[in-house]
Design a protein around this motif. Sequence first.
Motif, mmCIF file in Angstrom:
data_model
loop_
_atom_site.group_PDB
_atom_site.id
_atom_site.type_symbol
_atom_site.label_atom_id
_atom_site.label_comp_id
_atom_site.label_asym_id
_atom_site.label_seq_id
_atom_site.Cartn_x
_atom_site.Cartn_y
_atom_site.Cartn_z
ATOM 1 N N PHE A 123 0.744 -1.158 -0.005
ATOM 2 C CA PHE A 123 -0.180 -0.143 -0.146
ATOM 3 C C PHE A 123 0.598 1.111 0.007
ATOM 4 O O PHE A 123 0.387 2.233 -0.572
ATOM 5 N N ASP A 147 -8.645 -0.135 -3.027
ATOM 6 C CA ASP A 147 -9.110 0.222 -1.701
ATOM 7 C C ASP A 147 -10.543 0.085 -1.427
ATOM 8 O O ASP A 147 -11.077 -0.150 -0.206
ATOM 9 N N ARG A 156 -9.118 2.129 4.558
ATOM 10 C CA ARG A 156 -8.829 2.584 3.267
ATOM 11 C C ARG A 156 -10.123 3.166 2.529
ATOM 12 O O ARG A 156 -10.099 3.552 1.509
#
Length: 243
Positions: A123, A147, A156
């Motif tokens: 990420f 996400d 997210r």
Amino acid sequence: MISLLRNINPIALLVLSLTTSGTVMATEPVQNSDYRPQSQRMLAELIRENSANPRAKAILGVISRPSMGELTQAVNVLESYIAASAQDNTAKMYYGYGLLFMASEFLNNKNYFKAAEFSKRGFFFIDEATESDLDNWRMRYLRARMDTFVPKVNGRCVIALKDIRYLQEQTSIPEDLKPFITFMLARASATCDHPDQEQAAYQALESAGSQGQSLLAIKKEEKPFTRPEEISGVIQSLIGVHP
């Protein structure tokens, strides 16, 4: 840079890893996937067309993920491109994807430390690629694509909703991608506990013709398969982009 992963504990990352396997741009079969054969043919054609291009081949290798060995090889190739060109945001994005897919494999093998480490790093690179090119709607789309389908505990969905709002304002996005953006809005809204916004998005899909209906048919799927419009409108346009 937006990077919530820096503040997420390893347990949350493990939860993330459990759900990222096949979540984005995956090739596992899912229910109601009438578009799956077409997607597979399109990906296979792209792989043939780019067989002599190591970078494009590595990106497509991450997308198709036929085996852990081939995935690892693709990730290593992308890592070398990133090292040579810090501006290669497409390579960074798919490098991040690849790390997340690898994290899932580590989790399946009960290597929890590696699962957490690779999730966090994955990420980080997805955020790095997006934040370095915020006006590139395809980068924003790819981050939202990941996400949207991860658990609430990771936070997210907040980033996903921000990216989706941006996408909805872009007039240059192909029309056939817009229903999936609405679908992502519904899913991210559900994760972020915005039921009214979720319901409105699903109602919009009911009026979006056959494409909207096909998305409503997979509204409960955890692992939406890559759709043909994503291959033609996002993947195909990015694999040849090189700084």
